[in-house]
Design a protein around this motif. Structure first.
Motif, PDB file in Angstrom:
ATOM      1  N   GLN A   1       9.246  -3.505 -10.873  1.00  0.00           N
ATOM      2  CA  GLN A   1       9.341  -3.479  -9.418  1.00  0.00           C
ATOM      3  C   GLN A   1      10.131  -2.276  -8.938  1.00  0.00           C
ATOM      4  OE1 GLN A   1      11.089  -7.253  -8.490  1.00  0.00           O
ATOM      5  NE2 GLN A   1       9.116  -8.354  -8.598  1.00  0.00           N
ATOM      6  N   LYS A   2      11.181  -1.941  -9.734  1.00  0.00           N
ATOM      7  CA  LYS A   2      11.967  -0.766  -9.367  1.00  0.00           C
ATOM      8  C   LYS A   2      11.096   0.495  -9.421  1.00  0.00           C
ATOM      9  CE  LYS A   2      16.183   1.719 -10.607  1.00  0.00           C
ATOM     10  NZ  LYS A   2      17.354   1.780 -11.542  1.00  0.00           N
ATOM     11  N   TRP A   3      10.271   0.582 -10.460  1.00  0.00           N
ATOM     12  CA  TRP A   3       9.379   1.770 -10.577  1.00  0.00           C
ATOM     13  C   TRP A   3       8.368   1.805  -9.438  1.00  0.00           C
ATOM     14  CZ3 TRP A   3       4.230   2.713 -10.857  1.00  0.00           C
ATOM     15  CH2 TRP A   3       3.834   3.998 -11.275  1.00  0.00           C
ATOM     16  N   CYS A   4       7.866   0.594  -9.112  1.00  0.00           N
ATOM     17  CA  CYS A   4       6.878   0.523  -8.021  1.00  0.00           C
ATOM     18  C   CYS A   4       7.503   0.915  -6.687  1.00  0.00           C
ATOM     19  CB  CYS A   4       6.292  -0.895  -7.926  1.00  0.00           C
ATOM     20  SG  CYS A   4       5.228  -1.334  -9.321  1.00  0.00           S
ATOM     21  N   MET A   5       8.786   0.583  -6.509  1.00  0.00           N
ATOM     22  CA  MET A   5       9.447   0.946  -5.255  1.00  0.00           C
ATOM     23  C   MET A   5       9.698   2.454  -5.189  1.00  0.00           C
ATOM     24  SD  MET A   5      12.178  -2.215  -4.894  1.00  0.00           S
ATOM     25  CE  MET A   5      12.935  -1.443  -3.479  1.00  0.00           C
ATOM     26  N   GLU A   6       9.946   3.076  -6.331  1.00  0.00           N
ATOM     27  CA  GLU A   6      10.211   4.510  -6.344  1.00  0.00           C
ATOM     28  C   GLU A   6       8.930   5.350  -6.326  1.00  0.00           C
ATOM     29  OE1 GLU A   6      12.469   5.104  -9.835  1.00  0.00           O
ATOM     30  OE2 GLU A   6      14.333   4.225  -9.005  1.00  0.00           O
ATOM     31  N   PHE A   7       7.802   4.747  -6.698  1.00  0.00           N
ATOM     32  CA  PHE A   7       6.549   5.473  -6.828  1.00  0.00           C
ATOM     33  C   PHE A   7       6.115   6.151  -5.515  1.00  0.00           C
ATOM     34  CE2 PHE A   7       1.833   5.367  -6.745  1.00  0.00           C
ATOM     35  CZ  PHE A   7       1.592   6.292  -7.732  1.00  0.00           C
ATOM     36  N   PRO A   8       6.108   5.470  -4.350  1.00  0.00           N
ATOM     37  CA  PRO A   8       5.685   6.145  -3.117  1.00  0.00           C
ATOM     38  C   PRO A   8       6.603   7.305  -2.739  1.00  0.00           C
ATOM     39  CG  PRO A   8       5.580   3.772  -2.862  1.00  0.00           C
ATOM     40  CD  PRO A   8       6.317   4.021  -4.129  1.00  0.00           C
ATOM     41  N   ASP A   9       7.937   7.123  -2.944  1.00  0.00           N
ATOM     42  CA  ASP A   9       8.860   8.200  -2.598  1.00  0.00           C
ATOM     43  C   ASP A   9       8.619   9.441  -3.463  1.00  0.00           C
ATOM     44  OD1 ASP A   9       9.986   6.503  -0.763  1.00  0.00           O
ATOM     45  OD2 ASP A   9      11.499   5.746  -2.171  1.00  0.00           O
ATOM     46  N   LEU A  10       8.336   9.193  -4.755  1.00  0.00           N
ATOM     47  CA  LEU A  10       8.068  10.321  -5.651  1.00  0.00           C
ATOM     48  C   LEU A  10       6.840  11.102  -5.200  1.00  0.00           C
ATOM     49  CD1 LEU A  10       8.501  11.899  -8.299  1.00  0.00           C
ATOM     50  CD2 LEU A  10       7.122  10.150  -9.447  1.00  0.00           C
ATOM     51  N   LEU A  11       5.784  10.366  -4.857  1.00  0.00           N
ATOM     52  CA  LEU A  11       4.550  11.055  -4.441  1.00  0.00           C
ATOM     53  C   LEU A  11       4.743  11.775  -3.114  1.00  0.00           C
ATOM     54  CD1 LEU A  11       1.737   8.570  -5.491  1.00  0.00           C
ATOM     55  CD2 LEU A  11       2.142  10.860  -6.362  1.00  0.00           C
ATOM     56  N   ASP A  12       5.534  11.208  -2.218  1.00  0.00           N
ATOM     57  CA  ASP A  12       5.804  11.897  -0.949  1.00  0.00           C
ATOM     58  C   ASP A  12       6.468  13.250  -1.199  1.00  0.00           C
ATOM     59  OD1 ASP A  12       4.697  10.031   0.755  1.00  0.00           O
ATOM     60  OD2 ASP A  12       6.533   8.834   0.889  1.00  0.00           O
TER      61      ASP A  12
ATOM     62  N   LYS B   1      -0.474  -4.222  -3.925  1.00  0.00           N
ATOM     63  CA  LYS B   1       0.291  -3.225  -3.197  1.00  0.00           C
ATOM     64  C   LYS B   1       0.348  -1.911  -3.954  1.00  0.00           C
ATOM     65  CE  LYS B   1       4.831  -2.489  -1.065  1.00  0.00           C
ATOM     66  NZ  LYS B   1       6.181  -3.075  -0.843  1.00  0.00           N
ATOM     67  N   LEU B   2       0.497  -1.981  -5.301  1.00  0.00           N
ATOM     68  CA  LEU B   2       0.534  -0.764  -6.110  1.00  0.00           C
ATOM     69  C   LEU B   2      -0.800  -0.025  -6.041  1.00  0.00           C
ATOM     70  CD1 LEU B   2       1.810   1.112  -8.182  1.00  0.00           C
ATOM     71  CD2 LEU B   2       1.083  -0.497  -9.985  1.00  0.00           C
ATOM     72  N   ARG B   3      -1.840  -0.761  -6.174  1.00  0.00           N
ATOM     73  CA  ARG B   3      -3.149  -0.117  -6.155  1.00  0.00           C
ATOM     74  C   ARG B   3      -3.478   0.466  -4.783  1.00  0.00           C
ATOM     75  NH1 ARG B   3      -6.636  -4.379  -9.896  1.00  0.00           N
ATOM     76  NH2 ARG B   3      -5.808  -3.599 -11.903  1.00  0.00           N
ATOM     77  N   THR B   4      -3.052  -0.216  -3.761  1.00  0.00           N
ATOM     78  CA  THR B   4      -3.256   0.329  -2.405  1.00  0.00           C
ATOM     79  C   THR B   4      -2.502   1.641  -2.233  1.00  0.00           C
ATOM     80  OG1 THR B   4      -3.541  -1.915  -1.530  1.00  0.00           O
ATOM     81  CG2 THR B   4      -3.037  -0.164   0.042  1.00  0.00           C
ATOM     82  N   ALA B   5      -1.307   1.700  -2.770  1.00  0.00           N
ATOM     83  CA  ALA B   5      -0.508   2.927  -2.683  1.00  0.00           C
ATOM     84  C   ALA B   5      -1.181   4.063  -3.447  1.00  0.00           C
ATOM     85  CB  ALA B   5       0.898   2.673  -3.214  1.00  0.00           C
ATOM     86  N   ILE B   6      -1.704   3.735  -4.631  1.00  0.00           N
ATOM     87  CA  ILE B   6      -2.385   4.773  -5.421  1.00  0.00           C
ATOM     88  C   ILE B   6      -3.584   5.328  -4.659  1.00  0.00           C
ATOM     89  CG2 ILE B   6      -3.719   5.180  -7.525  1.00  0.00           C
ATOM     90  CD1 ILE B   6      -1.906   3.152  -8.928  1.00  0.00           C
ATOM     91  N   MET B   7      -4.379   4.430  -4.082  1.00  0.00           N
ATOM     92  CA  MET B   7      -5.558   4.881  -3.334  1.00  0.00           C
ATOM     93  C   MET B   7      -5.155   5.713  -2.125  1.00  0.00           C
ATOM     94  SD  MET B   7      -7.984   1.476  -3.487  1.00  0.00           S
ATOM     95  CE  MET B   7      -9.205   2.265  -2.462  1.00  0.00           C
ATOM     96  N   HIS B   8      -4.081   5.298  -1.462  1.00  0.00           N
ATOM     97  CA  HIS B   8      -3.609   6.029  -0.284  1.00  0.00           C
ATOM     98  C   HIS B   8      -3.192   7.452  -0.643  1.00  0.00           C
ATOM     99  CE1 HIS B   8      -1.443   7.075   3.348  1.00  0.00           C
ATOM    100  NE2 HIS B   8      -0.338   7.287   2.614  1.00  0.00           N
ATOM    101  N   TYR B   9      -2.416   7.589  -1.708  1.00  0.00           N
ATOM    102  CA  TYR B   9      -1.918   8.918  -2.074  1.00  0.00           C
ATOM    103  C   TYR B   9      -3.026   9.781  -2.703  1.00  0.00           C
ATOM    104  CZ  TYR B   9       2.808   7.747  -0.776  1.00  0.00           C
ATOM    105  OH  TYR B   9       3.938   7.406  -0.045  1.00  0.00           O
ATOM    106  N   ARG B  10      -3.976   9.146  -3.310  1.00  0.00           N
ATOM    107  CA  ARG B  10      -5.125   9.918  -3.781  1.00  0.00           C
ATOM    108  C   ARG B  10      -5.870  10.548  -2.602  1.00  0.00           C
ATOM    109  NH1 ARG B  10      -7.170   9.792  -8.824  1.00  0.00           N
ATOM    110  NH2 ARG B  10      -6.240   8.334 -10.318  1.00  0.00           N
ATOM    111  N   GLN B  11      -6.085   9.754  -1.584  1.00  0.00           N
ATOM    112  CA  GLN B  11      -6.789  10.262  -0.401  1.00  0.00           C
ATOM    113  C   GLN B  11      -5.963  11.332   0.295  1.00  0.00           C
ATOM    114  OE1 GLN B  11      -9.932   9.414   0.507  1.00  0.00           O
ATOM    115  NE2 GLN B  11      -9.755  11.071   2.011  1.00  0.00           N
ATOM    116  N   LYS B  12      -4.643  11.103   0.353  1.00  0.00           N
ATOM    117  CA  LYS B  12      -3.761  12.069   1.010  1.00  0.00           C
ATOM    118  C   LYS B  12      -3.752  13.399   0.252  1.00  0.00           C
ATOM    119  CE  LYS B  12       0.884  12.383   3.018  1.00  0.00           C
ATOM    120  NZ  LYS B  12       2.183  11.692   3.182  1.00  0.00           N
TER     121      LYS B  12
END
Length: 774
Positions: free
Chosen positions: A154-165, A203-214
């Motif tokens: 969960q900690k990694w999942c929480m840090e994943f969006p910030d890293l990609l940003d 939620k993780l998969r949604t984030a991956i798809m979002h950042y892929r599109q971005k």
């Protein structure tokens, strides 16, 4: 279609090895049996060829290899045509397949998300139904371990969006791609090991798809920037391909190159160039360089994938067509309208030169250029031919039909000719003013049409020039006195004004014009359309190769068509002169049956000499020979053909005159011995002077034999009983020839044994007499 072609090819290859030709049905059955050997898994091609070629000699093997090479080339050409013919359908299908793959991927992701959600809900229900009995302490320990492990994920999942940003903000594309790949790996492991519940996994998969599109949007935006260099463009396209959006990546790559060359074209204006060639060169440099670079980038990113290679080809064709329309509008149209064939051909050659450089990259764009430029070049070609025709017709109206040498070998456009001035006479034989103009314009014309060979316009050029030459020959025919009676029979003669050729000198000059142009000058100029012409100019030794060796079959046929036009002029000339001999101004005939029939009504035997009409024919031919000797210097064959045709025209008219033969054969008075003797003497006279002049043709000799046999048959008299021997006829004929030619009699009244007539009488006239007596 390909299978049928393959079968035919294999059957043809097998033929030299020894197979026999059979009927279609049996051949198909045998072919099927023969092909079985190729379908086995243990087929050995080397052993098969070895077994078939053991009985063949070297020549047969070389022939087989050559035949197989031809089949290979034909197959490659057929494949190329088939691919080009189906490009549009292929691209459309490929795009539909790509779209379908994207939709299938979306459906797959959606189904995975739903499956994870359902699995998580099921696990939650199972967990609540478990008891907290005696096993409580053991389960409590296990839950503590799982909670601890889930907390790390969960900690990694929480840090994943910030890293990609951060990575996207700093445009660290490679690291962002690696992070997204890691996210896919974590998601897959979590689903497999059930380390995340359904909500967290979704939620993780949604984030991956979002950042892929971005990231894809960011890459697409970068690719569209004019400042993006080639390396960055290829990197962006490659990254998009890794993101699973290869079709979009390829489209962006091609569009980026289009935008760049569009920007470069803003600085090119037709008004800034001195002529169309400079504009075409500058424009083609930009367009085809962009196409070449796009092809290299596509190859580097997508390799040999058929879908993208075909899309590249379609894109290249589309922009080549746009380029061609620009050149036509700004350069070719004005040149073609003004008849500037050289300028138009130069524009096409420049474009073709750039296109040919792309063939090494697999882009065959020359057919596109030729298809679009062809109408403009054909317009310029027709305008040039029309100008030659009109200019020559204008000069023919004032031509005095006197043959002279051209002042110098200069081109009509003012450009110097490649022929040295010292060879001016050989370059320009004696012609009249209109013929000199015609020849000069044709030579100038062929200096400009060399590039048309590569455009497959060589045949059209020759056909167009043939029509122009026919138009000029019709002008020459109109210049003959009495030709107005035949004007309605002349194809394309029109009502063009032309000065009449009143004298025989002028009339023979008409034939000299047409003969020299058709037989020498025009075919020599047309050699510049031969593919080997440029090669022969580079090597002095090859310049000496004769025109006959270099001339292509179609050019030989073209020369024969030119000569047939001259034959028409010669026939009309001979017919008019023959009619002048046969008929008087009052319409009476100088060659009738009465002139022979009436001879037997006189009591005394006449003084023997050929009839006046045949003496007049000889005098006319003798006079023309003097004129032709000056006009056809070194080209006596033209004069020989003219005299041969004129003599044939008179004799053929006699053989086909129905009224003449009706009086001879069916009249109330028959042809007597004296009349037969005179008729025989006239025919012998014709043979004698035509033989001495070297224009006694086989056809003329045969016609004379036939009409003599007909006359003998009509009398019913034994010719040996009333006709003297052949020497008498030959002597009388020779005396007349000498008298009309201004020569003295032969010594002792004997003929010259070296004369051509010494053998003609024995071979022709004696055989006729013996045949008639039988």
């Amino acid at each position: 279609m390909s299978s049928g072609r393959s079968s035919r090819s294999r059957a043809a290859v097998g033929a030299p090895i020894g197979s026999t030709v059979v009927a279609n049905g049996e051949e198909a059955i045998q072919l099927g049996d023969k092909l079985k050997v190729f379908k086995t898994e243990v087929f050995d091609p080397d052993g098969y060829i070895l077994s078939k070629c053991q009985t063949m000699n070297e020549k047969e093997i070389r022939h087989l290899c050559s035949y197989l090479q031809d089949l290979k080339k034909a197959s490659a050409e057929e494949m190329r045509r088939s691919v080009y013919a189906n490009y549009a359908a292929f691209i459309r299908t490929s795009k539909e397949i790509s779209d379908l793959e994207g939709e299938l991927l979306s459906i797959r992701n959606l189904l995975s998300t739903q499956a994870a959600l359902i699995h998580g809900l099921a696990e939650g229900v199972n967990a609540e139904s478990l008891s907290n009995g005696s096993e409580g302490s053991m389960h409590h320990d296990t839950d503590d371990v799982e909670d601890k492990e889930l907390s790390e994920i969960q900690k990694w999942c929480m840090e994943f969006p910030d890293l990609l940003d951060v990575l996207l903000a700093e445009r660290r594309v490679a690291e962002a791609l690696s992070a997204l790949d890691e996210g896919d790996q974590v998601s897959a492991e979590a689903e497999e090991r059930h380390t995340l519940n359904a909500a967290e996994l979704s939620k993780l998969r949604t984030a991956i798809m979002h950042y892929r599109q971005k990231l894809a949007d960011q890459l697409a935006e970068a690719a569209c920037q004019p400042s993006t260099c080639g390396v960055e463009l290829r990197a962006a396209a490659f990254a998009l391909k890794r993101l699973g959006d290869a079709p979009r990546a390829h489209s962006l790559l091609l569009n980026a190159h289009y935008q760049k060359y569009q920007s470069s074209m803003q600085n090119i204006r037709p008004s800034n160039t001195s002529y169309g060639g400079a504009y075409t060169a500058a424009l083609s440099q930009i367009v085809f360089s962009a196409i070449s670079q796009a092809a290299r980038d596509s190859q580097a990113v997508f390799g040999e994938e058929t879908t993208y290679a075909s899309e590249l080809m379609v894109w290249s064709i589309d922009h080549t067509e746009k380029f061609a329309r620009l050149v036509k509008r700004n350069a070719l149209a004005s040149s073609a309208a003004a008849g500037g064939l050289r300028a138009a051909a130069e524009c096409v050659q420049i474009a073709l030169g750039h296109c040919s450089l792309l063939e090494e990259q697999g882009l065959t764009l020359c057919p596109v250029i030729l298809k679009l430029f062809m109408p403009s070049v054909e317009q310029a070609l027709d305008a040039n031919l029309k100008r030659i025709e009109e200019s020559t017709a204008a000069l023919a109206a004032a031509d005095d039909w006197v043959l002279t040498y051209a002042p110098a070998c200069t081109r009509a456009s003012g450009r110097a000719s490649n022929v040295p001035l010292s060879t001016g006479i050989a370059c320009q034989p004696k012609l009249s003013s209109s013929a000199h103009r015609f020849n000069t314009m044709v030579q100038d014309f062929f200096e400009d049409v060399g590039p048309l060979v590569t455009m497959q316009l060589g045949g059209r050029t020759l056909d167009g020039l043939l029509q122009v030459f026919k138009s000029y020959v019709n002008l020459l025919i109109n210049a003959l006195p009495g030709s107005m009676e035949d004007e309605e029979n002349l194809e394309g003669s029109g009502n063009k004004i032309v000065r009449m050729a009143e004298t025989e000198d002028q009339q023979i000059a008409l034939l000299a014009n047409a003969s020299l142009l058709a037989d020498e000058l025009l075919p020599r100029a047309a050699m510049k359309l031969a593919p080997m012409y440029q090669v022969t100019n580079k090597d002095d030794t090859r310049k000496r190769v004769s025109d006959r060796q270099n001339r292509l079959p179609e050019q030989r046929e073209w020369k024969r068509k030119l000569q047939r036009s001259v034959d028409g002029l010669r026939d009309i000339f001979c017919r008019q002169h023959a009619l002048d001999l046969i008929f008087t101004e009052d319409g009476d005939s100088n060659l009738s049956a009465d002139m022979y029939i009436d001879m037997d009504g006189n009591m005394s035997e006449p003084e023997w000499a050929p009839s006046l009409i045949f003496q007049a024919l000889f005098a006319k031919l003798n006079k023309m020979a003097g004129i032709a000797a000056d006009m056809f210097v070194g080209r006596e064959r033209f004069a020989t053909l003219l005299f041969m045709r004129l003599t044939e025209t008179v004799i053929i008219w006699l053989s086909e005159d129905q009224s003449f033969w009706e009086d001879i054969e069916d009249g109330s008075r028959s042809l007597g011995p004296l009349g037969l003797k005179q008729f025989y003497l006239d025919m012998e006279f014709v043979i004698q002077f035509s033989s001495q002049g070297r224009y006694l043709s086989r056809h003329l000799n045969q016609v004379i034999k036939e009409i003599i046999e007909r006359a003998i048959s009509a009398t019913g008299i034994d010719p040996d009983s009333v006709l003297p021997d052949d020497e008498w006829f030959a002597d009388v004929s020779q005396e007349t020839i000498n008298r009309l030619s201004g020569k003295g009699k032969a010594a002792n009244g004997e003929r010259d044994l070296n004369s051509p007539t010494a053998s003609v009488s024995a071979q022709s006239m004696s055989s006729v007499r013996s045949h008639g007596s039988t």
